[in-house]
Write a protein that holds these residues in place. Sequence first.
Motif, PDB file in Angstrom:
ATOM      1  N   LYS A  18     -40.280   0.436  19.815  1.00 44.42           N
ATOM      2  CA  LYS A  18     -39.467  -0.305  20.775  1.00 44.42           C
ATOM      3  C   LYS A  18     -38.088  -0.621  20.200  1.00 44.42           C
ATOM      4  N   TYR A  27     -38.807   3.366  24.010  1.00 44.94           N
ATOM      5  CA  TYR A  27     -40.069   3.450  23.279  1.00 44.94           C
ATOM      6  C   TYR A  27     -40.166   4.902  22.814  1.00 44.94           C
ATOM      7  N   SER A  45     -41.927  -2.488  34.332  1.00 46.26           N
ATOM      8  CA  SER A  45     -41.491  -1.410  33.437  1.00 46.26           C
ATOM      9  C   SER A  45     -42.196  -1.505  32.083  1.00 46.26           C
ATOM     10  N   SER A  46     -42.439  -2.719  31.596  1.00 44.97           N
ATOM     11  CA  SER A  46     -43.164  -2.889  30.335  1.00 44.97           C
ATOM     12  C   SER A  46     -44.599  -2.399  30.455  1.00 44.97           C
ATOM     13  N   SER A  49     -44.501   1.409  30.495  1.00 42.54           N
ATOM     14  CA  SER A  49     -44.173   1.909  29.156  1.00 42.54           C
ATOM     15  C   SER A  49     -45.337   1.756  28.198  1.00 42.54           C
ATOM     16  N   THR A  53     -46.965   4.902  26.401  1.00 41.33           N
ATOM     17  CA  THR A  53     -46.989   4.925  24.945  1.00 41.33           C
ATOM     18  C   THR A  53     -48.401   5.176  24.424  1.00 41.33           C
ATOM     19  N   SER A  59     -40.898   6.574  26.384  1.00 45.87           N
ATOM     20  CA  SER A  59     -40.270   6.085  27.610  1.00 45.87           C
ATOM     21  C   SER A  59     -38.945   5.410  27.282  1.00 45.87           C
ATOM     22  N   VAL A  61     -36.426   2.861  29.363  1.00 48.54           N
ATOM     23  CA  VAL A  61     -36.437   2.009  30.547  1.00 48.54           C
ATOM     24  C   VAL A  61     -35.017   1.617  30.936  1.00 48.54           C
TER      25      VAL A  61
END
Length: 168
Positions: A18, A27, A45-46, A49, A53, A59, A61
């Motif tokens: 990150k 990421y 979005s987290s 991701s 991952t 990813s 974002v």
Amino acid sequence: DFLYNIKLRYKKSQVLRKYRLQNIIIYMENNNPTVYVIEDVEEMSSLMSMYLTKSDINSVVFSNAEDALEALKKGKLPDLIILDLNLPGMCGFEFLKTFRETYDKALPVVIVSARDADEDIIKGLNFGADEFVTKPFSPRVLVARVEANLRRQALTTAKAEETLSFGE
């Protein structure tokens, strides 16, 4: 021992993957496919991701379409784009139209949106999206769709390279 190494690798990679650059969250792990996630809700979005991952997919974002277009101008194209439609500034439809006209017409785009009207789904697909996933959604199913599109893209690219090769 094998399971311990996987857990250790996962814990180390969570720290290393990150990065935050202004409004962009990255990421990364080398040599894995890269997906641009264009989503203005940070929790959403987290979540995407995190699941990407876990499946060894990088990813990047973006919280708006303008930042994503700027990154596309500066760098290498991703392997796939996950796109929300309801974004601040430029909406997802406008981004998709601009992306298809300016960049890659074959790169997979998966729309993930709260819009579930038939007209919106048809419009998204007609603008060039490959998939339309409505919110709420299962993150595991989304990742499976992403992986299927990446596999299809890899096969298409391999066949194109094979077709173009000549000589021996």
